[in-house]
Design a protein around this motif. Structure first.
Motif, PDB file in Angstrom:
ATOM      1  N   UNK A 145       0.861  -1.177   0.000  1.00  0.00           N
ATOM      2  CA  UNK A 145       0.000   0.000   0.000  1.00  0.00           C
ATOM      3  C   UNK A 145       0.899   1.229   0.000  1.00  0.00           C
ATOM      4  N   UNK A 146       0.705   2.103  -0.943  1.00  0.00           N
ATOM      5  CA  UNK A 146       1.447   3.359  -0.968  1.00  0.00           C
ATOM      6  C   UNK A 146       0.630   4.444  -0.283  1.00  0.00           C
ATOM      7  N   UNK A 147       1.330   5.359   0.376  1.00  0.00           N
ATOM      8  CA  UNK A 147       0.705   6.507   1.039  1.00  0.00           C
ATOM      9  C   UNK A 147      -0.354   6.076   2.067  1.00  0.00           C
ATOM     10  N   UNK A 148       0.022   5.206   2.991  1.00  0.00           N
ATOM     11  CA  UNK A 148      -0.869   4.729   4.056  1.00  0.00           C
ATOM     12  C   UNK A 148      -1.079   5.836   5.091  1.00  0.00           C
ATOM     13  N   UNK A 149      -2.328   5.975   5.582  1.00  0.00           N
ATOM     14  CA  UNK A 149      -2.634   6.947   6.642  1.00  0.00           C
ATOM     15  C   UNK A 149      -3.711   6.364   7.544  1.00  0.00           C
ATOM     16  N   UNK A 150      -3.524   6.577   8.876  1.00  0.00           N
ATOM     17  CA  UNK A 150      -4.477   6.055   9.856  1.00  0.00           C
ATOM     18  C   UNK A 150      -4.609   7.071  10.979  1.00  0.00           C
ATOM     19  N   UNK A 151      -5.826   7.271  11.476  1.00  0.00           N
ATOM     20  CA  UNK A 151      -6.081   8.212  12.570  1.00  0.00           C
ATOM     21  C   UNK A 151      -6.855   7.510  13.671  1.00  0.00           C
ATOM     22  N   UNK A 152      -6.472   7.809  14.944  1.00  0.00           N
ATOM     23  CA  UNK A 152      -7.096   7.191  16.106  1.00  0.00           C
ATOM     24  C   UNK A 152      -7.357   8.276  17.154  1.00  0.00           C
ATOM     25  N   UNK A 153      -8.507   8.231  17.800  1.00  0.00           N
ATOM     26  CA  UNK A 153      -8.780   9.116  18.934  1.00  0.00           C
ATOM     27  C   UNK A 153      -8.142   8.505  20.174  1.00  0.00           C
ATOM     28  N   UNK A 154      -7.526   9.351  21.015  1.00  0.00           N
ATOM     29  CA  UNK A 154      -6.890   8.897  22.249  1.00  0.00           C
ATOM     30  C   UNK A 154      -7.832   9.063  23.430  1.00  0.00           C
ATOM     31  N   UNK A 155      -7.525   8.366  24.526  1.00  0.00           N
ATOM     32  CA  UNK A 155      -8.411   8.354  25.696  1.00  0.00           C
ATOM     33  C   UNK A 155      -8.554   9.729  26.345  1.00  0.00           C
ATOM     34  N   UNK A 156      -7.611  10.628  26.159  1.00  0.00           N
ATOM     35  CA  UNK A 156      -7.658  11.948  26.796  1.00  0.00           C
ATOM     36  C   UNK A 156      -8.183  13.029  25.846  1.00  0.00           C
ATOM     37  N   UNK A 157      -8.971  12.643  24.865  1.00  0.00           N
ATOM     38  CA  UNK A 157      -9.511  13.540  23.841  1.00  0.00           C
ATOM     39  C   UNK A 157      -8.460  14.047  22.870  1.00  0.00           C
ATOM     40  N   UNK A 158      -7.309  13.417  22.859  1.00  0.00           N
ATOM     41  CA  UNK A 158      -6.286  13.758  21.892  1.00  0.00           C
ATOM     42  C   UNK A 158      -6.447  12.917  20.637  1.00  0.00           C
ATOM     43  N   UNK A 159      -5.516  13.097  19.709  1.00  0.00           N
ATOM     44  CA  UNK A 159      -5.548  12.359  18.447  1.00  0.00           C
ATOM     45  C   UNK A 159      -4.171  11.782  18.152  1.00  0.00           C
ATOM     46  N   UNK A 160      -4.168  10.710  17.405  1.00  0.00           N
ATOM     47  CA  UNK A 160      -2.940  10.090  16.930  1.00  0.00           C
ATOM     48  C   UNK A 160      -3.110   9.845  15.443  1.00  0.00           C
ATOM     49  N   UNK A 161      -2.158  10.341  14.655  1.00  0.00           N
ATOM     50  CA  UNK A 161      -2.173  10.144  13.216  1.00  0.00           C
ATOM     51  C   UNK A 161      -0.855   9.498  12.814  1.00  0.00           C
ATOM     52  N   UNK A 162      -0.910   8.555  11.891  1.00  0.00           N
ATOM     53  CA  UNK A 162       0.310   7.936  11.397  1.00  0.00           C
ATOM     54  C   UNK A 162       0.214   7.811   9.881  1.00  0.00           C
ATOM     55  N   UNK A 163       1.325   8.143   9.212  1.00  0.00           N
ATOM     56  CA  UNK A 163       1.402   8.061   7.761  1.00  0.00           C
ATOM     57  C   UNK A 163       2.684   7.346   7.370  1.00  0.00           C
ATOM     58  N   UNK A 164       2.645   6.632   6.255  1.00  0.00           N
ATOM     59  CA  UNK A 164       3.822   5.950   5.740  1.00  0.00           C
ATOM     60  C   UNK A 164       3.854   6.060   4.227  1.00  0.00           C
ATOM     61  N   UNK A 165       5.057   6.162   3.684  1.00  0.00           N
ATOM     62  CA  UNK A 165       5.213   6.189   2.230  1.00  0.00           C
ATOM     63  C   UNK A 165       4.770   4.866   1.621  1.00  0.00           C
ATOM     64  N   UNK A 166       5.118   3.765   2.295  1.00  0.00           N
ATOM     65  CA  UNK A 166       4.688   2.452   1.816  1.00  0.00           C
ATOM     66  C   UNK A 166       4.420   1.548   3.008  1.00  0.00           C
ATOM     67  N   UNK A 167       3.567   0.547   2.803  1.00  0.00           N
ATOM     68  CA  UNK A 167       3.223  -0.357   3.895  1.00  0.00           C
ATOM     69  C   UNK A 167       2.776  -1.701   3.330  1.00  0.00           C
ATOM     70  N   UNK A 168       2.763  -2.681   4.229  1.00  0.00           N
ATOM     71  CA  UNK A 168       2.371  -4.028   3.857  1.00  0.00           C
ATOM     72  C   UNK A 168       1.524  -4.608   4.987  1.00  0.00           C
ATOM     73  N   UNK A 169       0.363  -5.154   4.661  1.00  0.00           N
ATOM     74  CA  UNK A 169      -0.530  -5.763   5.655  1.00  0.00           C
ATOM     75  C   UNK A 169      -0.159  -7.223   5.812  1.00  0.00           C
ATOM     76  N   UNK A 170       0.026  -7.632   7.083  1.00  0.00           N
ATOM     77  CA  UNK A 170       0.377  -9.020   7.392  1.00  0.00           C
ATOM     78  C   UNK A 170      -0.593  -9.555   8.442  1.00  0.00           C
ATOM     79  N   UNK A 171      -1.143 -10.742   8.218  1.00  0.00           N
ATOM     80  CA  UNK A 171      -2.010 -11.371   9.214  1.00  0.00           C
ATOM     81  C   UNK A 171      -1.155 -12.092  10.245  1.00  0.00           C
TER      82      UNK A 171
END
Length: 142
Positions: free
Chosen positions: A1-27
Motif C-alpha cells: 500500500x502506498x501513502x498509508x494513513x491512519x487516525x485514532x482518537x486517544x483516551x484523553x480527547x487527543x488524536x494520533x495520526x500515522x502516515x507511511x510512504x509504503x506499507x504491507x498488511x500481514x495477518x
C-alpha cells in the motif's frame, strides 16, 4: 500500500495520526499488523500541543492500535529533539517508551540515557538507565 494513513482518537480527547510512504498488511495470530516504511506520526493533545515522530520503519497492530517504531527515530516536541533507535506507543496505557541510544537535545543542553517514558495523559516524563548503577548523562549549555 502506498501513502498509508491512519487516525485514532486517544483516551484523553487527543488524536494520533500515522502516515507511511509504503506499507504491507500481514495477518498474525493477534489480528493484522501493518509494516510501514518512511513513517511520520503525530500526537495532538486536546489543547493542540504536538509530538512528531519520524522513523525509517514501524509496525502497527490494528487490533490494539499499538505501534513499534524503529530505525533512525527523531521525536520533536516544542523546542526539544530526541534521537533514538526504538520507540513504542502503547495505546491502552496512552504512553510512549523511547529506548536504545537516546540523545535528547533542548535549549538548556543535552541528555544521554537508556530510556525515556512519556505519559501522554499527564505529560509526565521519566528518564532512566537500564542498570541502576549507571547514570543519566546531562550536559548543560549554561
Amino acid at each position: 500500500i502506498n501513502k498509508f494513513k491512519y487516525e485514532v482518537k486517544l483516551v484523553d480527547n487527543g488524536e494520533f495520526e500515522i502516515e507511511a510512504e509504503s506499507s504491507k498488511v500481514e495477518s498474525t495470530n493477534d489480528g493484522q499488523n501493518i509494516s510501514m516504511n518512511d513513517v511520520v506520526a503525530m500526537f495532538i493533545d486536546k489543547i493542540n500541543r504536538k509530538i512528531e515522530i519520524r522513523s525509517n520503519k514501524a509496525n502497527f497492530n490494528t487490533i490494539t492500535n499499538d505501534v513499534n517504531f524503529f530505525g533512525d527515530i527523531k521525536v520533536k516536541y516544542l523546542n526539544n529533539l530526541i534521537f533514538a533507535n526504538k520507540l513504542d506507543f502503547n495505546y491502552k496505557n496512552n504512553n510512549i517508551k523511547i529506548h536504545e541510544n537516546i540523545i535528547y537535545k533542548g535549549s538548556y543542553g543535552s541528555v544521554q540515557a537508556d530510556n525515556v517514558e512519556i505519559n501522554l495523559t499527564t505529560k509526565n516524563l521519566k528518564v532512566f538507565m537500564n542498570n541502576q548503577n549507571d547514570r543519566v548523562k546531562i550536559i548543560s549549555n549554561r
